[in-house]
Design a protein around this motif. Structure first.
Motif, PDB file in Angstrom:
ATOM      1  N   UNK A 140       0.818  -1.215   0.000  1.00  0.00           N
ATOM      2  CA  UNK A 140       0.000   0.000   0.000  1.00  0.00           C
ATOM      3  C   UNK A 140       0.852   1.267   0.000  1.00  0.00           C
ATOM      4  N   UNK A 141       1.953   1.254   0.745  1.00  0.00           N
ATOM      5  CA  UNK A 141       2.750   2.480   0.853  1.00  0.00           C
ATOM      6  C   UNK A 141       3.350   2.896  -0.492  1.00  0.00           C
ATOM      7  N   UNK A 142       4.069   2.016  -1.218  1.00  0.00           N
ATOM      8  CA  UNK A 142       4.614   2.452  -2.514  1.00  0.00           C
ATOM      9  C   UNK A 142       3.532   2.739  -3.542  1.00  0.00           C
ATOM     10  N   UNK A 143       2.419   1.985  -3.510  1.00  0.00           N
ATOM     11  CA  UNK A 143       1.334   2.251  -4.455  1.00  0.00           C
ATOM     12  C   UNK A 143       0.693   3.605  -4.174  1.00  0.00           C
ATOM     13  N   UNK A 144       0.472   3.903  -2.891  1.00  0.00           N
ATOM     14  CA  UNK A 144      -0.136   5.181  -2.522  1.00  0.00           C
ATOM     15  C   UNK A 144       0.776   6.352  -2.853  1.00  0.00           C
ATOM     16  N   UNK A 145       2.084   6.162  -2.712  1.00  0.00           N
ATOM     17  CA  UNK A 145       3.020   7.243  -3.042  1.00  0.00           C
ATOM     18  C   UNK A 145       2.934   7.605  -4.517  1.00  0.00           C
ATOM     19  N   UNK A 146       2.815   6.597  -5.372  1.00  0.00           N
ATOM     20  CA  UNK A 146       2.672   6.858  -6.809  1.00  0.00           C
ATOM     21  C   UNK A 146       1.335   7.521  -7.102  1.00  0.00           C
ATOM     22  N   UNK A 147       0.281   6.999  -6.489  1.00  0.00           N
ATOM     23  CA  UNK A 147      -1.058   7.538  -6.730  1.00  0.00           C
ATOM     24  C   UNK A 147      -1.168   8.981  -6.257  1.00  0.00           C
ATOM     25  N   UNK A 148      -0.631   9.274  -5.092  1.00  0.00           N
ATOM     26  CA  UNK A 148      -0.731  10.622  -4.529  1.00  0.00           C
ATOM     27  C   UNK A 148       0.019  11.659  -5.366  1.00  0.00           C
ATOM     28  N   UNK A 149       0.979  11.204  -6.142  1.00  0.00           N
ATOM     29  CA  UNK A 149       1.752  12.145  -6.964  1.00  0.00           C
ATOM     30  C   UNK A 149       1.059  12.507  -8.262  1.00  0.00           C
ATOM     31  N   UNK A 150      -0.043  11.833  -8.595  1.00  0.00           N
ATOM     32  CA  UNK A 150      -0.736  12.046  -9.868  1.00  0.00           C
ATOM     33  C   UNK A 150      -1.807  13.123  -9.700  1.00  0.00           C
ATOM     34  N   UNK A 151      -1.729  14.166 -10.496  1.00  0.00           N
ATOM     35  CA  UNK A 151      -2.640  15.311 -10.374  1.00  0.00           C
ATOM     36  C   UNK A 151      -3.428  15.481 -11.667  1.00  0.00           C
ATOM     37  N   UNK A 152      -4.701  15.068 -11.629  1.00  0.00           N
ATOM     38  CA  UNK A 152      -5.531  15.106 -12.837  1.00  0.00           C
ATOM     39  C   UNK A 152      -6.068  16.497 -13.140  1.00  0.00           C
ATOM     40  N   UNK A 153      -5.777  17.458 -12.282  1.00  0.00           N
ATOM     41  CA  UNK A 153      -6.155  18.838 -12.597  1.00  0.00           C
ATOM     42  C   UNK A 153      -5.375  19.359 -13.808  1.00  0.00           C
ATOM     43  N   UNK A 154      -4.267  18.751 -14.126  1.00  0.00           N
ATOM     44  CA  UNK A 154      -3.510  19.141 -15.307  1.00  0.00           C
ATOM     45  C   UNK A 154      -4.298  18.865 -16.591  1.00  0.00           C
ATOM     46  N   UNK A 155      -5.270  17.974 -16.527  1.00  0.00           N
ATOM     47  CA  UNK A 155      -6.080  17.647 -17.708  1.00  0.00           C
ATOM     48  C   UNK A 155      -7.410  18.405 -17.740  1.00  0.00           C
ATOM     49  N   UNK A 156      -7.705  19.144 -16.705  1.00  0.00           N
ATOM     50  CA  UNK A 156      -9.037  19.747 -16.557  1.00  0.00           C
ATOM     51  C   UNK A 156      -9.083  21.138 -17.183  1.00  0.00           C
ATOM     52  N   UNK A 157     -10.169  21.391 -17.881  1.00  0.00           N
ATOM     53  CA  UNK A 157     -10.403  22.705 -18.473  1.00  0.00           C
ATOM     54  C   UNK A 157     -11.538  23.369 -17.703  1.00  0.00           C
ATOM     55  N   UNK A 160     -14.730  24.922 -19.417  1.00  0.00           N
ATOM     56  CA  UNK A 160     -15.767  24.040 -19.955  1.00  0.00           C
ATOM     57  C   UNK A 160     -16.286  23.079 -18.892  1.00  0.00           C
ATOM     58  N   UNK A 161     -15.465  22.804 -17.905  1.00  0.00           N
ATOM     59  CA  UNK A 161     -15.867  21.860 -16.870  1.00  0.00           C
ATOM     60  C   UNK A 161     -15.637  20.414 -17.252  1.00  0.00           C
ATOM     61  N   UNK A 162     -14.769  20.181 -18.262  1.00  0.00           N
ATOM     62  CA  UNK A 162     -14.521  18.831 -18.747  1.00  0.00           C
ATOM     63  C   UNK A 162     -13.017  18.557 -18.785  1.00  0.00           C
ATOM     64  N   UNK A 163     -12.683  17.281 -18.865  1.00  0.00           N
ATOM     65  CA  UNK A 163     -11.297  16.874 -19.017  1.00  0.00           C
ATOM     66  C   UNK A 163     -10.904  16.878 -20.484  1.00  0.00           C
ATOM     67  N   UNK A 164      -9.678  17.247 -20.745  1.00  0.00           N
ATOM     68  CA  UNK A 164      -9.139  17.133 -22.092  1.00  0.00           C
ATOM     69  C   UNK A 164      -8.589  15.724 -22.296  1.00  0.00           C
ATOM     70  N   UNK A 165      -8.320  15.408 -23.562  1.00  0.00           N
ATOM     71  CA  UNK A 165      -7.787  14.089 -23.862  1.00  0.00           C
ATOM     72  C   UNK A 165      -6.407  13.868 -23.288  1.00  0.00           C
ATOM     73  N   UNK A 166      -5.644  14.940 -23.122  1.00  0.00           N
ATOM     74  CA  UNK A 166      -4.299  14.837 -22.580  1.00  0.00           C
ATOM     75  C   UNK A 166      -3.482  16.045 -22.982  1.00  0.00           C
ATOM     76  N   UNK A 167      -2.162  15.942 -22.816  1.00  0.00           N
ATOM     77  CA  UNK A 167      -1.307  17.048 -23.224  1.00  0.00           C
ATOM     78  C   UNK A 167       0.058  16.536 -23.670  1.00  0.00           C
ATOM     79  N   UNK A 168       0.720  17.379 -24.458  1.00  0.00           N
ATOM     80  CA  UNK A 168       2.090  17.126 -24.891  1.00  0.00           C
ATOM     81  C   UNK A 168       3.021  18.076 -24.135  1.00  0.00           C
ATOM     82  N   UNK A 169       4.263  17.670 -23.997  1.00  0.00           N
ATOM     83  CA  UNK A 169       5.238  18.546 -23.342  1.00  0.00           C
ATOM     84  C   UNK A 169       5.956  19.447 -24.342  1.00  0.00           C
ATOM     85  N   UNK A 170       5.762  19.199 -25.628  1.00  0.00           N
ATOM     86  CA  UNK A 170       6.262  20.083 -26.679  1.00  0.00           C
ATOM     87  C   UNK A 170       5.205  20.157 -27.756  1.00  0.00           C
TER      88      UNK A 170
END
Length: 446
Positions: A140-157, A160-170
């Motif tokens: 649970x500890x290593x799995x939770x550490x990975x999960x807690x680091x994921x921020x889905x607000x980076x995909x949110x617009x 519009x109030x919806x998620x985008x398909x994703x993003x590119x870094x370039x």
């Protein structure tokens, strides 16, 4: 098929998945042919499917506590050290399974790969990490550490109030939207259709407390041009509550005498992949419990009555020509370009994973269809069912795809050990965040 045959199928399917896994990293390849030749790439969704499959076969008694722990721990260790987008915690879409390097060119033709981070692919991985947290306490500890680091607000617009398909870094070659604050390039499209596999990203974002619950009600139950104003992707939860006192979806699609909330392309995995992990039918008795059954009924009606294929089960898969094709029932999808399935012998491609996804909702019909497919075609190999068959020509796609095999294993495990995967997503913070939303809604399906 009886329970003994289902267990044998699950064992064979697990064999194909373990054959797909790189021994050094624990990452599964995306697919392999019947001879065991693997492709040199994988994705977050493939990794997620392997994780829930390991938990599934443990529940079925095929692997020991030690083996399942060792397999999952290896994956978690690999996930902790591979490159990802550190500010968001998101994983890139494609990695090489043996070196764990982010893919920058496709191995077959050398075509460059844009560094893309998908909202839905990362959501499947996040959901599987939550599963591990609940099902394997020692991890649970290593799995939770990975999960807690994921921020889905980076995909949110938020506009519009919806998620985008994703993003590119370039900046990619195609269209994109630059976020001036984060300096990433978002897809110009949003995920707005509720009855699609992409809703897993909405559930994950809400469950992690990164998206407001109102976001769930901004997703389209029916296409925006045919929905009442309060259902056009902009409704607040308060507005929804005010609609006859409870959320009621109006204007659902009708296919013959079957009324339902449509998906994007009419494929089976769009509607029924999410409930492998999320107990939608149990929580949404006035919505999903009804819609899932009707979706299966519409698949059966189209394939057996209208298209006269003799067998049913349309879903994206590896077709006998060696291509990955999108197959679905045109009458229950809303793709603007029209029919997802089409007609004619070249489109009569049936995939076994579609029937397995239907096990929870129409078990007798699903088992009968699978038995007939296995009887009439050379569709079963040492690793379980091959990915698809053209039921008109009899041509079989002798490939095993990690995601499709994982869906099969998850469905079998949930049937033989009722809700054995769903119960882990249906607890704690995830239950508290998602269950009330599904419980309060009712689809008006006639």
């Amino acid at each position: 098929m009886n329970e003994t045959e289902l267990r044998r199928c699950a064992r064979d399917t697990w064999y194909s998945l373990t054959t797909l896994v790189d021994e050094g990293t624990g990452l599964p390849s995306d697919q392999m042919d019947g001879a065991g030749s693997r492709v040199a790439y994988t994705s977050p969704t493939n990794i997620a499917g392997y994780l829930w499959s390991a938990l599934a076969v443990h529940q079925l008694g095929f692997v020991t506590d030690r083996e399942v722990t060792t397999r999952i721990a290896q994956v978690l260790d690999t996930l902790a050290r591979i490159d990802r987008h550190e500010p968001s915690g998101m994983y890139y879409n494609w990695y090489t399974p043996d070196t764990c390097a982010v893919m920058k060119t496709w191995p077959k033709d050398g075509v460059p790969v844009d560094l893309f981070l998908s909202s839905v692919d990362n959501a499947w991985l996040a959901a599987s990490l939550w599963l591990v947290c609940q099902a394997a306490p020692s991890l649970a500890r290593p799995a939770a550490a990975l999960l807690d680091s994921m921020d889905f607000r980076w995909h949110y617009d938020p506009a519009v109030g919806l998620l985008r398909g994703g993003f590119w870094t370039s900046r990619p070659d195609g269209p994109s939207v630059l976020d001036d604050q984060t300096l990433v390039f978002h897809t110009p499209h949003h995920y707005g259709v509720l009855n699609s596999e992409t809703r897993i990203a909405s559930y994950v974002g809400i469950a992690l407390g990164q998206l407001e619950p109102d976001h769930y009600f901004r997703l389209w139950r029916v296409p925006p041009d045919s929905a009442p104003p309060e259902w056009r992707g902009r409704a607040s939860r308060a507005a929804v509550r005010a609609h006859l006192g409870v959320p009621v979806t109006e204007g659902c699609y009708r296919y013959g005498d079957i009324s339902l909330v449509p998906s994007w392309g009419g494929g089976m995995f769009e509607a029924l992949m999410v409930p492998i992990l999320i107990p939608e039918a149990r929580w949404g008795k006035g919505s999903w419990a009804v819609n899932h059954r009707r979706y299966v009924d519409a698949q059966i009606a189209y394939c057996l009555r209208d298209a006269a294929y003799g067998y049913w089960g349309l879903s994206p898969c590896k077709d006998p020509a060696g291509d990955y094709g999108e197959y679905g029932v045109p009458h229950i999808g809303i793709r603007p370009e029209g029919e997802a399935a089409g007609t004619g012998p070249d489109r009569a491609v049936v995939t076994p994973h579609a029937s397995f996804l239907a096990l929870d909702h129409r078990p007798r019909e699903a088992l009968h269809n699978l038995a007939r497919l296995r009887r009439d075609f050379a569709l079963y190999g040492p690793g379980g069912y091959y990915d698809s068959v053209n039921v008109v020509t009899g041509e079989v796609s002798e490939h095993y795809l990690t995601l499709d095999q994982a869906m099969i294993l998850g469905a079998i495990a949930n049937l033989l050990r009722p809700d054995c995967l769903r119960r882990y997503c249906g607890v704690g913070a995830w239950r508290e965040a998602i269950r009330p939303l599904l419980k309060m809604e009712r689809f008006r399906l006639g």
